[in-house]
Motif scaffolding. Structure first.
Motif, PDB file in Angstrom:
ATOM      1  N   GLU A  28       0.822  -1.216   0.000  1.00 10.90           N
ATOM      2  CA  GLU A  28       0.000   0.000   0.000  1.00 10.90           C
ATOM      3  C   GLU A  28       0.854   1.263   0.000  1.00 10.90           C
ATOM      4  O   GLU A  28       0.554   2.222  -0.717  1.00 10.90           O
ATOM      5  CB  GLU A  28      -0.873   0.045   1.259  1.00 10.90           C
ATOM      6  CG  GLU A  28      -2.207  -0.589   1.136  1.00 10.90           C
ATOM      7  CD  GLU A  28      -3.016  -0.350   2.389  1.00 10.90           C
ATOM      8  OE1 GLU A  28      -4.102   0.247   2.249  1.00 10.90           O
ATOM      9  OE2 GLU A  28      -2.586  -0.743   3.489  1.00 10.90           O
ATOM     10  N   GLU A  30       3.815   1.719  -1.202  1.00 13.15           N
ATOM     11  CA  GLU A  30       4.373   1.925  -2.549  1.00 13.15           C
ATOM     12  C   GLU A  30       3.309   2.389  -3.526  1.00 13.15           C
ATOM     13  O   GLU A  30       3.575   3.223  -4.397  1.00 13.15           O
ATOM     14  CB  GLU A  30       5.039   0.643  -3.056  1.00 13.15           C
ATOM     15  CG  GLU A  30       6.371   0.355  -2.417  1.00 13.15           C
ATOM     16  CD  GLU A  30       7.407   1.448  -2.686  1.00 13.15           C
ATOM     17  OE1 GLU A  30       7.537   1.894  -3.851  1.00 13.15           O
ATOM     18  OE2 GLU A  30       8.076   1.854  -1.730  1.00 13.15           O
ATOM     19  N   LEU A  31       2.107   1.849  -3.410  1.00 18.13           N
ATOM     20  CA  LEU A  31       1.023   2.272  -4.297  1.00 18.13           C
ATOM     21  C   LEU A  31       0.684   3.746  -4.079  1.00 18.13           C
ATOM     22  O   LEU A  31       0.434   4.480  -5.039  1.00 18.13           O
ATOM     23  CB  LEU A  31      -0.211   1.396  -4.073  1.00 18.13           C
ATOM     24  CG  LEU A  31      -0.075  -0.076  -4.477  1.00 18.13           C
ATOM     25  CD1 LEU A  31      -1.279  -0.873  -3.993  1.00 18.13           C
ATOM     26  CD2 LEU A  31       0.107  -0.214  -5.980  1.00 18.13           C
ATOM     27  N   LYS A  32       0.704   4.182  -2.813  1.00 21.63           N
ATOM     28  CA  LYS A  32       0.452   5.593  -2.505  1.00 21.63           C
ATOM     29  C   LYS A  32       1.505   6.476  -3.165  1.00 21.63           C
ATOM     30  O   LYS A  32       1.173   7.497  -3.773  1.00 21.63           O
ATOM     31  CB  LYS A  32       0.495   5.828  -0.986  1.00 21.63           C
ATOM     32  CG  LYS A  32      -0.752   5.445  -0.264  1.00 21.63           C
ATOM     33  CD  LYS A  32      -0.621   5.722   1.224  1.00 21.63           C
ATOM     34  CE  LYS A  32      -1.787   5.102   1.963  1.00 21.63           C
ATOM     35  NZ  LYS A  32      -1.647   5.187   3.436  1.00 21.63           N
ATOM     36  N   LYS A  33       2.788   6.078  -3.033  1.00 21.56           N
ATOM     37  CA  LYS A  33       3.885   6.855  -3.635  1.00 21.56           C
ATOM     38  C   LYS A  33       3.694   7.010  -5.143  1.00 21.56           C
ATOM     39  O   LYS A  33       3.979   8.052  -5.710  1.00 21.56           O
ATOM     40  CB  LYS A  33       5.235   6.161  -3.390  1.00 21.56           C
ATOM     41  CG  LYS A  33       5.785   6.314  -2.022  1.00 21.56           C
ATOM     42  CD  LYS A  33       7.154   5.629  -1.969  1.00 21.56           C
ATOM     43  CE  LYS A  33       7.602   5.399  -0.555  1.00 21.56           C
ATOM     44  NZ  LYS A  33       8.863   4.634  -0.491  1.00 21.56           N
ATOM     45  N   ARG A  34       3.214   5.955  -5.780  1.00 20.96           N
ATOM     46  CA  ARG A  34       3.065   5.956  -7.238  1.00 20.96           C
ATOM     47  C   ARG A  34       1.688   6.426  -7.694  1.00 20.96           C
ATOM     48  O   ARG A  34       1.379   6.402  -8.883  1.00 20.96           O
ATOM     49  CB  ARG A  34       3.345   4.553  -7.770  1.00 20.96           C
ATOM     50  CG  ARG A  34       4.776   4.131  -7.503  1.00 20.96           C
ATOM     51  CD  ARG A  34       4.938   2.640  -7.727  1.00 20.96           C
ATOM     52  NE  ARG A  34       6.214   2.172  -7.261  1.00 20.96           N
ATOM     53  CZ  ARG A  34       7.205   1.783  -8.054  1.00 20.96           C
ATOM     54  NH1 ARG A  34       7.033   1.795  -9.357  1.00 20.96           N
ATOM     55  NH2 ARG A  34       8.335   1.368  -7.551  1.00 20.96           N
ATOM     56  N   LYS A  35       0.844   6.764  -6.713  1.00 24.25           N
ATOM     57  CA  LYS A  35      -0.510   7.245  -6.999  1.00 24.25           C
ATOM     58  C   LYS A  35      -1.324   6.237  -7.821  1.00 24.25           C
ATOM     59  O   LYS A  35      -2.053   6.609  -8.745  1.00 24.25           O
ATOM     60  CB  LYS A  35      -0.471   8.610  -7.675  1.00 24.25           C
ATOM     61  CG  LYS A  35       0.116   9.701  -6.800  1.00 24.25           C
ATOM     62  CD  LYS A  35       0.108  11.034  -7.499  1.00 24.25           C
ATOM     63  CE  LYS A  35       0.486  12.194  -6.675  1.00 24.25           C
ATOM     64  NZ  LYS A  35       1.597  12.249  -5.865  1.00 24.25           N
ATOM     65  N   LEU A  36      -1.179   4.965  -7.472  1.00 24.48           N
ATOM     66  CA  LEU A  36      -1.945   3.903  -8.125  1.00 24.48           C
ATOM     67  C   LEU A  36      -3.157   3.578  -7.250  1.00 24.48           C
ATOM     68  O   LEU A  36      -3.034   3.419  -6.038  1.00 24.48           O
ATOM     69  CB  LEU A  36      -1.075   2.663  -8.322  1.00 24.48           C
ATOM     70  CG  LEU A  36       0.116   2.830  -9.261  1.00 24.48           C
ATOM     71  CD1 LEU A  36       0.997   1.592  -9.247  1.00 24.48           C
ATOM     72  CD2 LEU A  36      -0.352   3.130 -10.676  1.00 24.48           C
ATOM     73  N   PRO A  37      -4.344   3.446  -7.839  1.00 27.88           N
ATOM     74  CA  PRO A  37      -5.554   3.183  -7.054  1.00 27.88           C
ATOM     75  C   PRO A  37      -5.682   1.720  -6.639  1.00 27.88           C
ATOM     76  O   PRO A  37      -5.328   0.817  -7.394  1.00 27.88           O
ATOM     77  CB  PRO A  37      -6.677   3.568  -8.022  1.00 27.88           C
ATOM     78  CG  PRO A  37      -6.086   3.347  -9.377  1.00 27.88           C
ATOM     79  CD  PRO A  37      -4.608   3.633  -9.257  1.00 27.88           C
ATOM     80  N   TRP A  38      -6.215   1.478  -5.447  1.00 25.31           N
ATOM     81  CA  TRP A  38      -6.414   0.130  -4.935  1.00 25.31           C
ATOM     82  C   TRP A  38      -7.450   0.162  -3.819  1.00 25.31           C
ATOM     83  O   TRP A  38      -7.778   1.229  -3.295  1.00 25.31           O
ATOM     84  CB  TRP A  38      -5.111  -0.450  -4.384  1.00 25.31           C
ATOM     85  CG  TRP A  38      -4.799   0.040  -2.998  1.00 25.31           C
ATOM     86  CD1 TRP A  38      -5.103  -0.562  -1.815  1.00 25.31           C
ATOM     87  CD2 TRP A  38      -4.192   1.288  -2.643  1.00 25.31           C
ATOM     88  NE1 TRP A  38      -4.701   0.211  -0.761  1.00 25.31           N
ATOM     89  CE2 TRP A  38      -4.142   1.355  -1.245  1.00 25.31           C
ATOM     90  CE3 TRP A  38      -3.688   2.351  -3.370  1.00 25.31           C
ATOM     91  CZ2 TRP A  38      -3.607   2.446  -0.562  1.00 25.31           C
ATOM     92  CZ3 TRP A  38      -3.149   3.433  -2.687  1.00 25.31           C
ATOM     93  CH2 TRP A  38      -3.117   3.469  -1.305  1.00 25.31           C
TER      94      TRP A  38
END
Length: 166
Positions: A28, A30-38
């Motif tokens: 999560e 890393e996803l926040k850093k890359r602005k990827l939705p989940w």
């Protein structure tokens, strides 16, 4: 993180399973850093139906799921990719998780990816899974006439021996 951005850019709908909620928390971040939705589902999740709806409705293309929370009772035929981030010693548990995407209503092929770190206990778990699957299938195979067990104490010792640092 090598796979996810490209897969999401291709329009894939992904279920990512881990047996460790702490690993999902790291993913999560890393996803926040890359602005990827989940969205994420664990045993601690509140409003389970609302979380599931975000994925099934197409609002969010990536669903992080703990094996225990998502192993049974979910129907997610919207997914076309299943990623097992870490192997579980029991292949039936992984199969149940994969089956979340292989449901009635599935209209496309489903990719299943198992990530395994080289030189770790994970590799040993995969060997154990294969042996366990052989053992299970041999229970129904009366023609084999097998005299040696498929799983021994030395197999357990091999699984638990110290990892080499090379």
């Amino acid at each position: 993180m090598t796979l996810l951005p490209e897969m999401l850019a291709e329009g894939r709908r992904i279920l990512l399973f881990s047996q460790f909620t702490s690993m999902l928390t790291l993913i999560e971040a890393e996803l926040k850093k890359r602005k990827l939705p989940w969205v994420k589902l664990t045993g601690q999740s509140q409003r389970r139906d609302a979380i599931i709806e975000q994925f099934t409705s197409g609002q969010v293309p990536l669903f992080l799921i703990s094996l225990k929370a998502g192993g049974v009772g979910l129907n997610l035929p919207q997914a076309d990719t299943v990623i097992h981030y870490d192997p579980w010693w029991n292949p039936a548990v992984e199969a149940q998780a994969t089956d979340r995407a292989h449901r009635i209503g599935q209209t496309q092929s489903v990719w299943v990816i198992k990530l395994v770190a080289q030189g770790t206990i994970e590799e040993r778990i995969l060997v154990l899974q294969e042996r366990k699957a052989q053992l299970a299938s041999s229970l129904y195979d009366t023609s084999a006439g097998r005299k040696e067990p498929l799983f021994t104490e030395s197999d357990l010792a091999e699984l638990l021996k110290p990892l080499s640092l090379s």
